[in-house]
Write a protein that holds these residues in place. Structure first.
Motif, PDB file in Angstrom:
ATOM      1  N   TYR A   1       0.542  -1.284  -0.160  1.00 17.94           N
ATOM      2  CA  TYR A   1       0.077  -0.156   0.509  1.00 17.94           C
ATOM      3  C   TYR A   1       0.682   1.125   0.174  1.00 17.94           C
ATOM      4  CZ  TYR A   1      -4.030  -3.200   0.639  1.00 17.94           C
ATOM      5  OH  TYR A   1      -4.981  -3.703   0.850  1.00 17.94           O
ATOM      6  N   ASN A   2       2.135   1.118   0.922  1.00 14.24           N
ATOM      7  CA  ASN A   2       3.091   2.390   0.936  1.00 14.24           C
ATOM      8  C   ASN A   2       3.335   2.691  -0.535  1.00 14.24           C
ATOM      9  OD1 ASN A   2       2.054   2.876   3.450  1.00 14.24           O
ATOM     10  ND2 ASN A   2       4.332   1.705   4.081  1.00 14.24           N
ATOM     11  N   ILE A   3       4.077   1.839  -1.859  1.00  9.42           N
ATOM     12  CA  ILE A   3       4.217   1.878  -2.502  1.00  9.42           C
ATOM     13  C   ILE A   3       3.088   2.100  -3.571  1.00  9.42           C
ATOM     14  CG2 ILE A   3       5.257   0.560  -4.271  1.00  9.42           C
ATOM     15  CD1 ILE A   3       6.818  -1.287  -2.852  1.00  9.42           C
ATOM     16  N   TRP A   4       1.883   2.252  -3.802  1.00 11.88           N
ATOM     17  CA  TRP A   4       1.274   2.461  -4.755  1.00 11.88           C
ATOM     18  C   TRP A   4       0.880   3.327  -4.131  1.00 11.88           C
ATOM     19  CZ3 TRP A   4      -0.805   0.707  -8.588  1.00 11.88           C
ATOM     20  CH2 TRP A   4      -2.380   1.539  -9.175  1.00 11.88           C
ATOM     21  N   GLY A   5       0.936   4.348  -2.754  1.00  8.85           N
ATOM     22  CA  GLY A   5       0.792   5.090  -2.292  1.00  8.85           C
ATOM     23  C   GLY A   5       1.727   6.701  -2.960  1.00  8.85           C
TER      24      GLY A   5
END
Length: 59
Positions: free
Chosen positions: A5-9
Motif C-alpha cells: 500500500y505504501n508503494i502504491w501510494g
C-alpha cells in the motif's frame, strides 16, 4: 501488505505531482479553468487521471 500500500501510494502521489508539474511547465497555453480541472481529475482518480491527462490533455 502495508508495504504494498505504501508503494502504491507513492506511485499515485508521483503521478499526481507529474501532472501538476507538467501542467505548469509544459502546458502553459492551457486555460486556467482547464488546468484546475485536470489537477482535480488527477487528484481524485490518481493514476487513471494522470493517464487520461497524458492521452487527452497534453498538447
Amino acid at each position: 501488505m502495508s508495504m504494498l500500500y505504501n508503494i502504491w501510494g507513492l506511485i499515485v502521489l508521483a503521478s499526481f505531482i507529474w501532472v501538476v508539474y507538467d501542467i505548469f511547465t509544459n502546458n502553459k497555453g492551457l486555460d486556467p479553468i482547464k488546468k484546475a480541472l485536470w489537477i482535480i481529475v488527477a487528484f481524485i482518480f490518481g493514476i487513471l487521471g494522470a493517464a487520461a491527462y497524458y492521452l487527452i490533455g497534453r498538447k
